[in-house]
Write a protein that holds these residues in place. Structure first.
Motif, PDB file in Angstrom:
ATOM      1  N   LEU A 108       0.832  -1.207   0.000  1.00  0.00           N
ATOM      2  CA  LEU A 108       0.000   0.000   0.000  1.00  0.00           C
ATOM      3  C   LEU A 108       0.868   1.258   0.000  1.00  0.00           C
ATOM      4  O   LEU A 108       0.519   2.255  -0.654  1.00  0.00           O
ATOM      5  CB  LEU A 108      -0.946   0.005   1.200  1.00  0.00           C
ATOM      6  CG  LEU A 108      -2.094  -0.991   1.130  1.00  0.00           C
ATOM      7  CD1 LEU A 108      -2.847  -1.034   2.466  1.00  0.00           C
ATOM      8  CD2 LEU A 108      -3.055  -0.646  -0.014  1.00  0.00           C
ATOM      9  N   THR A 109       1.991   1.224   0.694  1.00  0.00           N
ATOM     10  CA  THR A 109       2.910   2.366   0.684  1.00  0.00           C
ATOM     11  C   THR A 109       3.443   2.609  -0.730  1.00  0.00           C
ATOM     12  O   THR A 109       3.489   3.749  -1.200  1.00  0.00           O
ATOM     13  CB  THR A 109       4.072   2.145   1.675  1.00  0.00           C
ATOM     14  OG1 THR A 109       3.531   1.963   2.990  1.00  0.00           O
ATOM     15  CG2 THR A 109       5.037   3.330   1.681  1.00  0.00           C
ATOM     16  N   GLU A 110       3.835   1.531  -1.407  1.00  0.00           N
ATOM     17  CA  GLU A 110       4.309   1.656  -2.794  1.00  0.00           C
ATOM     18  C   GLU A 110       3.217   2.227  -3.702  1.00  0.00           C
ATOM     19  O   GLU A 110       3.487   3.102  -4.544  1.00  0.00           O
ATOM     20  CB  GLU A 110       4.754   0.291  -3.321  1.00  0.00           C
ATOM     21  CG  GLU A 110       6.005  -0.249  -2.676  1.00  0.00           C
ATOM     22  CD  GLU A 110       6.268  -1.702  -3.043  1.00  0.00           C
ATOM     23  OE1 GLU A 110       5.598  -2.252  -3.950  1.00  0.00           O
ATOM     24  OE2 GLU A 110       7.160  -2.301  -2.409  1.00  0.00           O
ATOM     25  N   LEU A 111       1.994   1.738  -3.550  1.00  0.00           N
ATOM     26  CA  LEU A 111       0.892   2.232  -4.377  1.00  0.00           C
ATOM     27  C   LEU A 111       0.604   3.700  -4.090  1.00  0.00           C
ATOM     28  O   LEU A 111       0.360   4.483  -5.015  1.00  0.00           O
ATOM     29  CB  LEU A 111      -0.368   1.384  -4.151  1.00  0.00           C
ATOM     30  CG  LEU A 111      -0.309  -0.046  -4.658  1.00  0.00           C
ATOM     31  CD1 LEU A 111      -1.520  -0.831  -4.162  1.00  0.00           C
ATOM     32  CD2 LEU A 111      -0.227  -0.080  -6.176  1.00  0.00           C
TER      33      LEU A 111
ATOM     34  N   PRO B 234       3.062   8.782   1.872  1.00  0.00           N
ATOM     35  CA  PRO B 234       2.633   7.421   1.528  1.00  0.00           C
ATOM     36  C   PRO B 234       2.569   6.466   2.713  1.00  0.00           C
ATOM     37  O   PRO B 234       1.657   5.644   2.797  1.00  0.00           O
ATOM     38  CB  PRO B 234       3.672   6.954   0.514  1.00  0.00           C
ATOM     39  CG  PRO B 234       4.316   8.194  -0.002  1.00  0.00           C
ATOM     40  CD  PRO B 234       4.224   9.204   1.087  1.00  0.00           C
ATOM     41  N   ALA B 235       3.526   6.570   3.650  1.00  0.00           N
ATOM     42  CA  ALA B 235       3.516   5.658   4.798  1.00  0.00           C
ATOM     43  C   ALA B 235       2.295   5.902   5.676  1.00  0.00           C
ATOM     44  O   ALA B 235       1.663   4.951   6.145  1.00  0.00           O
ATOM     45  CB  ALA B 235       4.802   5.806   5.607  1.00  0.00           C
ATOM     46  N   ALA B 236       1.946   7.165   5.892  1.00  0.00           N
ATOM     47  CA  ALA B 236       0.761   7.486   6.695  1.00  0.00           C
ATOM     48  C   ALA B 236      -0.516   7.060   5.972  1.00  0.00           C
ATOM     49  O   ALA B 236      -1.453   6.558   6.593  1.00  0.00           O
ATOM     50  CB  ALA B 236       0.720   8.976   7.015  1.00  0.00           C
ATOM     51  N   THR B 237      -0.540   7.241   4.661  1.00  0.00           N
ATOM     52  CA  THR B 237      -1.696   6.806   3.877  1.00  0.00           C
ATOM     53  C   THR B 237      -1.864   5.296   3.994  1.00  0.00           C
ATOM     54  O   THR B 237      -2.965   4.799   4.255  1.00  0.00           O
ATOM     55  CB  THR B 237      -1.538   7.216   2.397  1.00  0.00           C
ATOM     56  OG1 THR B 237      -1.476   8.646   2.317  1.00  0.00           O
ATOM     57  CG2 THR B 237      -2.688   6.700   1.555  1.00  0.00           C
ATOM     58  N   ALA B 238      -0.780   4.562   3.845  1.00  0.00           N
ATOM     59  CA  ALA B 238      -0.834   3.100   3.948  1.00  0.00           C
ATOM     60  C   ALA B 238      -1.265   2.671   5.341  1.00  0.00           C
ATOM     61  O   ALA B 238      -2.110   1.776   5.488  1.00  0.00           O
ATOM     62  CB  ALA B 238       0.519   2.501   3.587  1.00  0.00           C
TER      63      ALA B 238
END
Length: 190
Positions: free
Chosen positions: A138-141, A150-154
């Motif tokens: 999910l971080t990569e996406l 991205p890390a917080a989003t994942a």
């Protein structure tokens, strides 16, 4: 040279998957699994050295299901020349669909963790690998989709999935719609 799939092993795994998910791991004995799979105890132990090995195989199977969901989204995105944002939206949709179609009794990884509290044991190691892969993918996406963090989003998407699976089971409600809307906002897609 392709590996031959053992039909008795597959029956054991299918039976264990159904029973473990529906009734809990500790609530289902090896004798019942063997009887419902239509195999002997010797066959069971030829394929799985013990119940814990069968539990590990069950969770690895569950991991494969989630990974195939991501692969299907990537394949769909590739065939339609979708953007990274579109791919993230497809993954969110796939996760929501999974919770309404297949995983209606909670998260198999959370359920197994509740029954196997030893974080260093083989069962929890499978859970950790799955969750690390899930969060990392999910971080990569989110990175590819242009997320500011991205890390917080994942991390938020993982939390939302956990809540959807547990809440849907406990409340008996269809929470997938709420998951979709909130996940899309968190991912910056709306």
């Amino acid at each position: 040279m392709p590996t031959t799939v053992s039909e008795p092993r597959e029956r054991l795994l299918r039976t264990a998957t159904r029973l473990f998910y529906d009734e809990g791991i500790h609530g289902v004995g090896v004798d019942r699994i063997v009887a419902e799979a239509g195999v002997t105890r010797a066959t069971m132990y030829r394929h799985f050295p013990g119940k814990e090995a069968l539990v590990v195989a069950y969770l690895e199977h569950e991991d494969d299901i989630i990974r195939s969901l991501f692969a299907a989204a990537a394949e769909q995105a590739a065939t339609t020349d979708a953007s990274p944002r579109d791919l993230l939206a497809l993954v969110i949709e796939g996760v929501a669909e999974d919770a309404t179609r297949l995983h209606t009794r909670g998260c198999p990884f959370i359920n197994a963790s509740a029954e196997f509290p030893d974080a260093g044991g083989p069962v929890r190691q499978v859970v950790r690998r799955h969750r690390d892969w899930f969060r990392g993918t999910l971080t990569e996406l989110a990175t590819a989709a242009g997320s500011d963090d991205p890390a917080a989003t994942a991390a938020s998407l993982v939390l939302l999935r956990d809540a959807m699976l547990v809440g849907g089971y406990l409340d008996g409600a269809d929470v997938a719609g709420d998951f979709r809307a909130t996940a899309r906002r968190v991912a910056g897609l709306d």
